[in-house]
Design an enzyme around this catalytic site. Structure first.
Site, short mmCIF file in Angstrom:
data_model
loop_
_atom_site.label_atom_id
_atom_site.label_comp_id
_atom_site.label_asym_id
_atom_site.label_seq_id
_atom_site.Cartn_x
_atom_site.Cartn_y
_atom_site.Cartn_z
N VAL A 15 0.84 -1.21 0.00
CA VAL A 15 0.00 0.00 0.00
C VAL A 15 0.87 1.26 0.00
O VAL A 15 0.62 2.19 -0.77
CB VAL A 15 -0.96 0.01 1.21
CG1 VAL A 15 -1.87 1.24 1.15
CG2 VAL A 15 -1.80 -1.27 1.24
N VAL A 34 -6.72 20.15 -1.84
CA VAL A 34 -6.42 20.45 -0.44
C VAL A 34 -6.39 21.96 -0.21
O VAL A 34 -6.82 22.47 0.83
CB VAL A 34 -5.06 19.83 -0.04
CG1 VAL A 34 -4.57 20.36 1.30
CG2 VAL A 34 -5.16 18.31 -0.01
N ARG A 46 12.54 -0.29 6.80
CA ARG A 46 13.47 -1.03 7.66
C ARG A 46 14.82 -1.20 6.98
O ARG A 46 15.86 -1.15 7.61
CB ARG A 46 12.88 -2.41 8.01
CG ARG A 46 12.00 -2.35 9.25
CD ARG A 46 11.73 -3.73 9.76
NE ARG A 46 10.90 -4.48 8.84
CZ ARG A 46 9.94 -5.30 9.21
NH1 ARG A 46 9.69 -5.49 10.48
NH2 ARG A 46 9.23 -5.97 8.33
N LYS A 104 -5.94 -2.17 10.68
CA LYS A 104 -7.14 -2.68 11.40
C LYS A 104 -6.77 -3.44 12.66
O LYS A 104 -7.45 -3.35 13.67
CB LYS A 104 -7.96 -3.59 10.47
CG LYS A 104 -7.20 -4.85 10.03
CD LYS A 104 -7.47 -5.20 8.61
CE LYS A 104 -6.36 -4.64 7.76
NZ LYS A 104 -6.34 -5.09 6.39
N ILE A 135 -13.41 0.58 -0.34
CA ILE A 135 -14.85 0.87 -0.18
C ILE A 135 -15.06 1.95 0.88
O ILE A 135 -14.61 1.79 2.01
CB ILE A 135 -15.65 -0.38 0.24
CG1 ILE A 135 -15.43 -1.53 -0.74
CG2 ILE A 135 -17.12 -0.07 0.40
CD1 ILE A 135 -16.07 -2.83 -0.28
N GLY A 186 -1.42 -14.41 -5.19
CA GLY A 186 -1.07 -13.26 -4.35
C GLY A 186 -2.22 -12.74 -3.50
O GLY A 186 -2.10 -11.71 -2.85
N LYS A 204 -11.95 -6.05 11.56
CA LYS A 204 -12.81 -5.11 10.83
C LYS A 204 -14.20 -5.05 11.45
O LYS A 204 -14.82 -3.98 11.53
CB LYS A 204 -12.88 -5.52 9.36
CG LYS A 204 -11.54 -5.37 8.65
CD LYS A 204 -11.49 -6.14 7.33
CE LYS A 204 -10.16 -6.00 6.62
NZ LYS A 204 -9.99 -6.96 5.52
N GLY A 306 -5.63 -4.82 -2.05
CA GLY A 306 -4.79 -4.50 -3.20
C GLY A 306 -4.16 -3.13 -2.99
O GLY A 306 -4.80 -2.23 -2.42
N1 NAD Z 1 -2.56 -4.91 1.23
C1 NAD Z 1 -3.83 -4.64 1.30
O1 NAD Z 1 -4.58 -4.96 0.41
C2 NAD Z 1 -4.38 -3.89 2.48
C3 NAD Z 1 -5.73 -3.50 2.45
C4 NAD Z 1 -6.24 -2.78 3.53
C5 NAD Z 1 -5.42 -2.49 4.60
N2 NAD Z 1 -4.12 -2.89 4.60
C6 NAD Z 1 -3.29 -2.53 5.76
O2 NAD Z 1 -2.29 -1.64 5.34
C7 NAD Z 1 -1.13 -1.84 6.12
C8 NAD Z 1 0.03 -2.14 5.20
O3 NAD Z 1 -0.27 -3.30 4.45
P1 NAD Z 1 0.64 -3.78 3.22
O4 NAD Z 1 -0.16 -4.78 2.51
O5 NAD Z 1 1.17 -2.61 2.49
O6 NAD Z 1 1.79 -4.53 4.01
P2 NAD Z 1 3.27 -4.85 3.52
O7 NAD Z 1 3.79 -5.93 4.39
O8 NAD Z 1 3.33 -5.00 2.05
O9 NAD Z 1 4.02 -3.48 3.87
C9 NAD Z 1 4.41 -3.09 5.15
C10 NAD Z 1 5.78 -2.49 5.01
O10 NAD Z 1 6.13 -1.87 6.24
C11 NAD Z 1 7.46 -2.18 6.51
N3 NAD Z 1 7.74 -2.08 7.93
C12 NAD Z 1 7.32 -2.91 8.91
N4 NAD Z 1 7.80 -2.51 10.09
C13 NAD Z 1 8.54 -1.42 9.86
C14 NAD Z 1 9.31 -0.55 10.68
N5 NAD Z 1 9.43 -0.78 11.98
N6 NAD Z 1 9.92 0.48 10.11
C15 NAD Z 1 9.83 0.71 8.79
N7 NAD Z 1 9.13 -0.07 7.94
C16 NAD Z 1 8.49 -1.12 8.48
C17 NAD Z 1 7.69 -3.58 5.97
O11 NAD Z 1 9.04 -3.84 5.74
C18 NAD Z 1 6.85 -3.54 4.70
O12 NAD Z 1 7.61 -3.12 3.59
C19 NAD Z 1 -1.46 -2.97 7.10
O13 NAD Z 1 -1.89 -2.43 8.32
C20 NAD Z 1 -2.58 -3.70 6.41
O14 NAD Z 1 -3.43 -4.37 7.29
C21 NAD Z 1 -3.59 -3.56 3.56
N1 HSE Z 2 -6.09 -9.88 3.66
C1 HSE Z 2 -7.20 -9.00 3.46
C2 HSE Z 2 -6.82 -7.71 2.80
C3 HSE Z 2 -6.42 -6.64 3.73
O1 HSE Z 2 -7.44 -6.31 4.62
C4 HSE Z 2 -8.23 -9.66 2.57
O2 HSE Z 2 -8.03 -10.77 2.08
O3 HSE Z 2 -9.28 -9.06 2.39
NA NA Z 3 -12.72 1.39 3.42
#
Ligand code: NAD
Ligand code: HSE
Ligand code: NA
Length: 435
Positions: A15, A34, A46, A104, A135, A186, A204, A306
């Site tokens: 994201v 804005v 990291r 979440k 959504i 994926g 959620k 996604g």
């Molecule tokens: N992927 C989705 O579709 C989706 C949808 C809704 C919500 N989310 C939420 O969004 C957030 C991110 O999800 P994502 O899918 O991008 O995860 P991801 O694992 O792809 O990305 C998280 C990133 O944060 C980095 N990270 C973790 N700890 C760290 C630290 N201490 N310092 C610096 N970087 C750090 C990781 O190395 C990783 O690159 C989560 O809370 C997830 O629940 C994701």
């Molecule tokens: N892993 C979640 C996506 C992030 O909330 C899903 O399958 O809907």
């Molecule tokens: Na939403």
């Protein structure tokens, strides 16, 4: 135009990468919306050396998340997990920065601490992406429905499990096969536990219930059952009777009966009638069905996951909190004034469908019916079919659909049925929702 606002990103994963990309490529439009330019102050990661998307300029990256937070007007937390996300968000709020998060898991466990910190600092805390990705559902429940009384929320809020159940239904495949396929595509993580065991949906559900009922609901308050108990046979039975099986997040308010007023929040697989709008939610899509007293029935549908779709929700929040910086004002604070009791699993009220393998001889149905009557469970329909291959002659499958009853009554009933001599096996017990 006023001075630019400094936006700090924490995390550059699925994201975060897309948020950074759109922030820079759509900078002019965002600035116009804005009323001030949004400047990407940096991205906390990291590992500076990790391979990244070509849209990410290495000059943006830093491993010093704290310094980045300290210099920001808006902090966007996309690291996930509890720590250090929690501490960094609290630090940002304490400095008066607005915070946007998609986390979440963190909100469902530590929401009150974060909201209190935001309130104390007079800072915004926005989290549209935390529930059902792209959504719009947090803002509609938190703002658009703030003048109404929500009765019930039924959601398909996990795309992975919806994809798995959908493939099981259309292809007749087993759960394990489809989970492997979802991993290859994926959708599912290498460790699919959070999705298939319902933890992601439960987080959620807790967030939605808190917003809908103005009551603090945490992950621990949510009764959770995943999809690992669902067999290809369950899916096939459901289809033949005009249902689809969905993993639902259910949050409802009871205003009558011994437990009233109270809220009950749960996640479990359920039979949904084919005609219900949630039954048509296919693949990895999400949908949230809301029943409110004045508004009636509402349905919110779209992509729940996604990088690109989720970035839409994150950036919508960024624009909102940034507008407040430019124009003054502030978004809504936590609303938990109703403080309704959160009822245990046993208080849940729903219809059930029991599938039993029984001995096929006179009086069996009467014995089974007597057990249900003994628990005051009312039968809506009974269907008997000859024994499936392999369970022998003089056997039959009995499918009993009940009227609305409590989970407690149903549990006692199922146990009593299982101990009847004439019942060979209680094959499945599934809730029926949305009928
Ligand atoms: N992927 C989705 O579709 C989706 C949808 C809704 C919500 N989310 C939420 O969004 C957030 C991110 O999800 P994502 O899918 O991008 O995860 P991801 O694992 O792809 O990305 C998280 C990133 O944060 C980095 N990270 C973790 N700890 C760290 C630290 N201490 N310092 C610096 N970087 C750090 C990781 O190395 C990783 O690159 C989560 O809370 C997830 O629940 C994701
Ligand atoms: N892993 C979640 C996506 C992030 O909330 C899903 O399958 O809907
Ligand atoms: Na939403």
């Amino acid at each position: 135009m006023p001075d630019s606002l400094r936006v700090a990103l924490l995390g550059c994963g699925v994201v975060g990468t897309q948020v950074a990309r759109i922030l820079t490529t759509d900078a002019d439009d965002l600035a116009a919306r804005v009323g001030a330019p949004l400047q990407l102050a940096g991205i906390a990661v990291r590992n500076l050396e990790a391979e990244r998307d070509a849209s990410i300029d290495p000059a943006w990256l830093t491993t010093d998340a704290e310094a980045l937070v300290d210099g920001a007007d808006v902090v966007v937390e996309l690291m996930g997990g509890i720590e250090p996300a929690r501490t960094l968000i609290l630090r940002a709020l304490a400095k008066g920065a607005a915070v946007v998060t998609a986390n979440k898991a963190l909100l469902a466990q530590h929401g009150p601490t974060l909201f209190e910190a935001a309130d104390a600092a007079g800072a915004d805390l926005y989290f549209e992406a935390a529930v059902a990705g792209a959504i719009p559902i947090v803002r509609p429940v938190r703002e658009s429905l703030a003048g109404d009384r929500v009765r019930r929320v039924l959601g398909i809020v996990n795309g992975t499990t919806n994809y798995v159940l959908d493939r099981m239904a259309t292809e007749g495949l087993d759960l394990d096969q489809v989970v492997k396929e979802a991993q290859a595509l994926g959708y599912a993580e290498a460790d699919p536990t959070a999705d298939v065991e319902g933890y992601d949906a439960a987080a959620k559900a807790a967030i939605l219930a808190s917003l809908a009922f103005h009551t603090r609901v945490s992950l621990d308050d949510v009764d959770r059952e995943g999809i690992t108990g669902i067999s290809a046979e369950d899916v096939d039975w459901a289809r033949r009777q005009g249902y689809v099986i969905k993993l639902l997040a259910v949050a409802e308010r009871y205003d009558d009966g011994p437990d009233a007023p109270g809220v009950q929040v749960r996640v479990h697989p359920a039979l949904v009638p084919e005609a219900h709008p949630l039954a048509g939610v296919r693949g990895a899509f999400n949908a949230v069905f809301v029943e409110a007293e004045a508004a009636g029935e509402l349905m919110f549908y779209g992509r729940g996951a996604g990088g690109v779709p989720t970035a839409s929700a994150v950036l919508g929040d960024v624009v909102s909190v940034a507008r407040h910086r430019v124009l003054g004002g502030k978004g809504p604070v936590e609303s938990s004034y109703a403080a309704l009791p959160v009822l245990p699993a046993t208080a849940a009220r729903t219809r059930f469908q029991l599938r039993l393998e029984v001995v096929d001889r006179p009086g069996v149905l009467a014995q089974v019916a007597a057990v249900l009557a003994g628990q005051d469970v009312s039968i809506e329909a009974v269907q008997q079919t000859p024994a499936p291959d392999g369970i022998g002659a003089e056997a039959a499958t009995l499918v009993i659909t009940t009227h609305v009853t409590t989970e407690l009554a149903l549990r006692v009933t199922a146990e009593a049925l299982g101990s009847l001599d004439v019942v060979r096996r209680v094959v499945s017990v599934l809730r029926v929702e949305g009928a």
